[in-house]
Design a protein around this motif. Structure first.
Motif, PDB file in Angstrom:
ATOM      1  N   GLN A  38      -3.152   5.357 -10.531  1.00  0.00           N
ATOM      2  CA  GLN A  38      -3.577   3.962 -10.423  1.00  0.00           C
ATOM      3  C   GLN A  38      -2.914   3.285  -9.236  1.00  0.00           C
ATOM      4  N   LEU A  39      -1.624   3.570  -9.042  1.00  0.00           N
ATOM      5  CA  LEU A  39      -0.899   2.984  -7.911  1.00  0.00           C
ATOM      6  C   LEU A  39      -1.377   3.602  -6.607  1.00  0.00           C
ATOM      7  N   ARG A  40      -1.588   4.899  -6.599  1.00  0.00           N
ATOM      8  CA  ARG A  40      -2.055   5.585  -5.388  1.00  0.00           C
ATOM      9  C   ARG A  40      -3.416   5.055  -4.942  1.00  0.00           C
ATOM     10  N   ASP A  41      -4.307   4.846  -5.886  1.00  0.00           N
ATOM     11  CA  ASP A  41      -5.635   4.327  -5.545  1.00  0.00           C
ATOM     12  C   ASP A  41      -5.548   2.929  -4.949  1.00  0.00           C
ATOM     13  N   LYS A  42      -4.669   2.091  -5.500  1.00  0.00           N
ATOM     14  CA  LYS A  42      -4.523   0.730  -4.987  1.00  0.00           C
ATOM     15  C   LYS A  42      -3.937   0.721  -3.583  1.00  0.00           C
ATOM     16  N   ILE A  43      -3.023   1.667  -3.302  1.00  0.00           N
ATOM     17  CA  ILE A  43      -2.447   1.762  -1.956  1.00  0.00           C
ATOM     18  C   ILE A  43      -3.518   2.174  -0.953  1.00  0.00           C
ATOM     19  N   VAL A  44      -4.375   3.127  -1.336  1.00  0.00           N
ATOM     20  CA  VAL A  44      -5.468   3.563  -0.467  1.00  0.00           C
ATOM     21  C   VAL A  44      -6.411   2.395  -0.176  1.00  0.00           C
ATOM     22  N   VAL A  45      -6.736   1.616  -1.203  1.00  0.00           N
ATOM     23  CA  VAL A  45      -7.607   0.445  -1.018  1.00  0.00           C
ATOM     24  C   VAL A  45      -6.973  -0.560  -0.069  1.00  0.00           C
ATOM     25  N   LEU A  46      -5.645  -0.773  -0.213  1.00  0.00           N
ATOM     26  CA  LEU A  46      -4.943  -1.715   0.656  1.00  0.00           C
ATOM     27  C   LEU A  46      -5.044  -1.288   2.115  1.00  0.00           C
ATOM     28  N   PHE A  47      -4.829  -0.004   2.396  1.00  0.00           N
ATOM     29  CA  PHE A  47      -4.910   0.476   3.776  1.00  0.00           C
ATOM     30  C   PHE A  47      -6.333   0.419   4.307  1.00  0.00           C
ATOM     31  N   GLN A  48      -7.319   0.648   3.439  1.00  0.00           N
ATOM     32  CA  GLN A  48      -8.709   0.546   3.871  1.00  0.00           C
ATOM     33  C   GLN A  48      -9.065  -0.886   4.253  1.00  0.00           C
ATOM     34  N   GLU A  66      -2.282  -6.949  -6.643  1.00  0.00           N
ATOM     35  CA  GLU A  66      -3.237  -6.374  -7.596  1.00  0.00           C
ATOM     36  C   GLU A  66      -2.894  -6.836  -9.011  1.00  0.00           C
ATOM     37  N   SER A  67      -3.721  -7.702  -9.550  1.00  0.00           N
ATOM     38  CA  SER A  67      -3.453  -8.244 -10.891  1.00  0.00           C
ATOM     39  C   SER A  67      -3.497  -7.169 -11.970  1.00  0.00           C
ATOM     40  N   SER A  68      -4.246  -6.078 -11.731  1.00  0.00           N
ATOM     41  CA  SER A  68      -4.319  -5.001 -12.725  1.00  0.00           C
ATOM     42  C   SER A  68      -2.995  -4.257 -12.864  1.00  0.00           C
ATOM     43  N   LEU A  69      -2.101  -4.448 -11.899  1.00  0.00           N
ATOM     44  CA  LEU A  69      -0.792  -3.786 -11.950  1.00  0.00           C
ATOM     45  C   LEU A  69       0.295  -4.690 -12.522  1.00  0.00           C
ATOM     46  N   HIS A  70      -0.085  -5.840 -13.032  1.00  0.00           N
ATOM     47  CA  HIS A  70       0.899  -6.757 -13.612  1.00  0.00           C
ATOM     48  C   HIS A  70       1.180  -6.352 -15.055  1.00  0.00           C
ATOM     49  N   GLU A  71       1.684  -5.129 -15.203  1.00  0.00           N
ATOM     50  CA  GLU A  71       2.050  -4.552 -16.486  1.00  0.00           C
ATOM     51  C   GLU A  71       3.529  -4.188 -16.436  1.00  0.00           C
ATOM     52  N   PRO A  72       4.176  -4.018 -17.610  1.00  0.00           N
ATOM     53  CA  PRO A  72       5.624  -3.734 -17.622  1.00  0.00           C
ATOM     54  C   PRO A  72       6.040  -2.587 -16.713  1.00  0.00           C
ATOM     55  N   MET A  73       5.302  -1.477 -16.751  1.00  0.00           N
ATOM     56  CA  MET A  73       5.680  -0.317 -15.944  1.00  0.00           C
ATOM     57  C   MET A  73       5.760  -0.660 -14.462  1.00  0.00           C
ATOM     58  N   TYR A  74       4.757  -1.385 -13.952  1.00  0.00           N
ATOM     59  CA  TYR A  74       4.709  -1.706 -12.525  1.00  0.00           C
ATOM     60  C   TYR A  74       5.626  -2.871 -12.169  1.00  0.00           C
ATOM     61  N   LEU A  75       5.842  -3.772 -13.105  1.00  0.00           N
ATOM     62  CA  LEU A  75       6.796  -4.854 -12.855  1.00  0.00           C
ATOM     63  C   LEU A  75       8.214  -4.303 -12.739  1.00  0.00           C
ATOM     64  N   PHE A  76       8.559  -3.337 -13.605  1.00  0.00           N
ATOM     65  CA  PHE A  76       9.868  -2.687 -13.485  1.00  0.00           C
ATOM     66  C   PHE A  76       9.946  -1.892 -12.184  1.00  0.00           C
TER      67      PHE A  76
END
Length: 315
Positions: free
Chosen positions: A301-311, A55-65
């Motif tokens: 934001q992370l939870r929503d992306k995980i749900v999308v991945l499983f869908q 998910e390119s939208s998660l390529h932010e410092p918080m998620y990279l760490f």
């Protein structure tokens, strides 16, 4: 003593790991919750890494760490648990001297790396809340990569001398390690020579790494608290605090059990050995298991992306 040293002047080819002394009969059953925690850690952290990578939208410092934390947790738990489960379930206590040092290196190096990543995440929260307009420019992708590299390099450089010191020591014929993995001080106790340098270096590393990281974390959150309390809107204050809750929970899971393990190893001689070893094992296993759960549940934001991945996968 001289005859002992003459017959065994260097290290033995193998050590014997006892597991949890005093709970030998219970070890078989203790292994089941340990295995469940490890499975959660592996599955949860791999999911985090996949979601953050794709998910390119998660390529932010918080998620990279967070991705760095997930990778660290995978290495940390995997360096310890498979051998521990082999001891608990199959009585496979023997471990080679080199394998023991390698396990010691990875456990302590990635414990230091995890502490460093938590410190970097605290800095990220500080800049995001206290300097939001400059956050992206201060913590750019090259800076995030440099911080991660420095944290890893610090762990390697700090732990390596302790391993080299042990490799050059002469060990006694007694080769039984009263632990479920090759922990530094547990191995040091088998050395026949003067070990004051080893013990002193272990304390130095603990204070230099954990002490420095905790200081940065404490100062960062003190500044965050100062800024948030000056906000006029209670809703804004609550939103700012909510962005820090996940990180604070992860910090507590890591440092509380870690400080207990460190202090009891050196000062808590009245605490039963099996309690100390159980806490030391949980210290390695608990953070990797709970970190993905905390961030998966608390971060929308992370939870929503995980749900999308499983869908997408039809799960």
């Amino acid at each position: 003593m001289s005859s002992l040293n003459s017959t065994n002047p260097s290290h033995p080819p193998t050590f014997l790991l006892l597991g949890i002394p005093g709970l030998e009969k219970e070890q078989f059953w203790i292994a089941f919750p340990f295995c469940i925690m490890y499975a959660i850690a592996v599955l949860g952290n791999i999911i985090l890494l996949i979601v953050i990578k794709t998910e390119s939208s998660l390529h932010e410092p918080m998620y990279l760490f967070l991705a760095m934390l997930a990778f660290t947790d995978l290495v940390l738990s995997t360096s310890m648990l498979p051998k521990t489960l082999a001891i608990f379930w199959w009585g496979s206590r023997e471990i080679g001297f080199v394998s023991c040092l390698v396990q010691l290196f990875f456990v302590h190096t990635f414990t230091a790396v995890e502490s460093g990543v938590l410190m970097a995440m605290a800095l990220d929260r500080y800049f995001a809340i206290c300097h939001p307009l400059r956050h992206s420019s201060i913590l750019s992708m090259p800076v995030v990569a440099a911080l991660g590299s420095l944290v890893l390099l610090r762990g390697v450089l700090m732990v390596s001398p302790g391993c080299f010191l042990l490799e050059r020591k002469a060990f006694c014929q007694h080769r039984v390690i009263s632990h479920s993995y090759c922990e530094h001080m547990a191995v040091v106790k088998l050395v026949c020579e003067d070990t004051r340098v080893n013990a002193a270096y272990g304390i130095f590393v603990a204070f230099a790494v954990i002490g420095a990281d905790l200081t940065v974390i404490a100062v960062s959150y003190a500044m965050i608290l100062w800024v948030v309390l000056k906000l006029s809107s209670s809703d804004t204050q609550l939103k700012a605090f909510n962005t820090c809750v996940s990180h604070i929970c992860v910090i507590l899971a890591f440092y509380v059990s870690g400080l207990f393990t460190f202090l009891t190893h050196r000062f808590g001689h009245s605490i039963p050995q099996h309690i100390h070893i159980l806490v030391a094992d949980i210290y390695i296993l608990l953070p990797p298991a709970v970190n993905p759960i905390i961030y998966g549940v608390r971060t929308k934001q992370l939870r929503d992306k995980i749900v999308v991945l499983f869908q997408r996968k039809g799960i």
